[in-house]
Structure formats: structure tokens, C-alpha cells
Design a protein around this motif. Sequence first.
Motif, PDB file in Angstrom:
ATOM      1  N   CYS A 211     -60.089 -73.123 -32.554  1.00  0.00           N
ATOM      2  CA  CYS A 211     -60.887 -74.241 -32.059  1.00  0.00           C
ATOM      3  C   CYS A 211     -61.883 -74.769 -33.073  1.00  0.00           C
TER       4      CYS A 211
ATOM      5  N   MET B   7     -66.400 -66.625 -31.321  1.00  0.00           N
ATOM      6  CA  MET B   7     -66.382 -66.667 -29.855  1.00  0.00           C
ATOM      7  C   MET B   7     -66.115 -65.294 -29.251  1.00  0.00           C
TER       8      MET B   7
ATOM      9  N   GLN C  29     -57.492 -69.952 -28.662  1.00  0.00           N
ATOM     10  CA  GLN C  29     -57.019 -71.195 -29.291  1.00  0.00           C
ATOM     11  C   GLN C  29     -57.875 -71.415 -30.527  1.00  0.00           C
TER      12      GLN C  29
ATOM     13  N   HIS D 264     -64.343 -70.335 -34.783  1.00  0.00           N
ATOM     14  CA  HIS D 264     -63.468 -69.810 -33.723  1.00  0.00           C
ATOM     15  C   HIS D 264     -63.656 -68.312 -33.515  1.00  0.00           C
TER      16      HIS D 264
ATOM     17  N   HIS E 217     -60.290 -74.638 -25.889  1.00  0.00           N
ATOM     18  CA  HIS E 217     -60.494 -73.215 -26.135  1.00  0.00           C
ATOM     19  C   HIS E 217     -59.570 -72.453 -25.191  1.00  0.00           C
TER      20      HIS E 217
ATOM     21  N   CYS F 156     -61.553 -66.100 -27.803  1.00  0.00           N
ATOM     22  CA  CYS F 156     -61.000 -67.439 -27.677  1.00  0.00           C
ATOM     23  C   CYS F 156     -59.588 -67.386 -28.245  1.00  0.00           C
TER      24      CYS F 156
HETATM   25 CU   LIG Z   1     -62.732 -71.505 -28.991  1.00  0.00          CU
END
Ligand SMILES: [Cu+2]
Length: 260
Positions: free
Chosen positions: A222, A229, A220, A226, A183, A218
Motif C-alpha cells: 500500500c 502496518m 496489500q 506498508h 489495504h 497489511c
Molecule cells: Cu496497508
Amino acid sequence: MDGFVDFWRAVMGMPILASEHGHKVDYLVVVMHWLMAALFVGWILFFGYVLVRFRKSKNPKASYQGVKSHASSYIEVAVAVVEMVLLFGLAIPLWSQMVDKVPAENESTVMRVIAQQFGWNARYPGKDGVFGRQDAKRISLDNKWGDVPDDENGKDDIKVYNDLKVVVNKPVVVHLSSMDVIHSFKVIALRVCQDAIPGMNIPLWFKPIKEGRYQINCAQLCGTGHYTMSGGFLTVLSQAEFDAWEASQGGGGTTATSFE
Ligand SMILES: [Cu+2]
């Protein structure tokens, strides 16, 4: 420098700034935009000039001699020099300051942050200022911090999920890791972005200078959740508010930390 940056932050519609080092980040962003604007306008003007200067009606035959002037070389060198000044004069010193010169932990708000699919766990040492012992072998669904039971230092540790608190005008030291995949802990208002990597403990620090509630993102990709986040928030409080919050948590290390 601050007035200049404040002015261009407003003109360019940049996000609110809530950290001390963020002024330098924004300065770099502004100066780079100026350089790119100069290059963009310069190239467009040059393009227009070339279209007129070498139009077919005035140049029926191609020139096999080409350009004799060295102007373009000088301009290339000048652009490279400006870019090197930005890199070695601004970007690398700022990076080394944030990577190497982590403030003393006894003068900072310290927290351990563990990213997971899909949220942010944070842990504070509590009133005693000492984290409870953790053991990677004990990590399970019911004990995601790997707490060692009955550890005295861990009794007052505070654990939160997606609701992080820090103190204004006091450095924050974060020990960042991840429970599952890569992350990246990004708080735009703080101009902070650091990858969270499983098995690694990566320190990062910043000094919040403006109270408020700021979204965590976040940075990245992920997994499927995602985007959720960004449901994490970091709230910058006054010292008194933080102390009251810390006291209200009451330690015990059992504050709700659920898997979503
Ligand atoms: Cu993430």
C-alpha cells in the motif's frame, strides 16, 4: 478433527491459532499439503520409472503407437475429484459461513476499522452500544472519522490507533474500510484476511478463542511504509479486562488518533 489439525499444525510449524473458524482453515491447509505431497511423490516416482523403462539401450527405436493404458486418465480424474471435494466440501462452505452468517451485533464486539497509510484506526460504540453519527463530508485531518459534533451517541465512542481490543469467546464484527488506498486487514493468528477498500464498508467476523496479543498485518502493498502496518496489534481480553479497559477510556471520543 481438532486433534488431527493440532497435530499437523505442530508438525508443520504453523502459526498459533486463536479463532474458532481457524480450525477449518488449518484443516484445509493440512489436507491440501497432503494432496500436494502425494502428487509430488507420485510424479517423482513416475519420472524415475519412465527414465528406466524407456532408457535408450532398451528402446533404440521410438514407439509410434504410444501408451495404450488408461491409467493416467483415471489418476487425473481421481485428482480432480479430490480437488472438487476440497473446493465444494470444505472451502466454499467455510467461505460462505464467514461471508454470509455475520452474528448479531448485540451479542458481539463491534468495531469500525479504518486502515490508513500506515496504521489501523478502530472505533467502538462505547457503553451505549451505539456509534456516533459520521458524515463523509466532515472528514478532514482534524476529524478523520467525520464525526458530527455534539452527537449524543458519539460522546462515549472509543477511538484507538494500532491498539485494538476484543473479548475472548465472543464474536467480533468488524466494519472495515480505508481512508486512502487499498489495504488488507490480516491477523494471522485469527486466520482472518480482508481487503479494506476506500468508499466501501466491508463486514468481517471471527470468534477469538485464545487470549493474547496478536500482530495485525497489511496484506496489500500500500505504499512505502506498508511494512510498518504490522505495528498494529489486536489484543484478546477476558470480558472483565475488556470492561475495565472500556471504562478507563472514559468515552469523549477524543482518544489520541494521530496521523503517523
Ligand atoms: Cu496497508
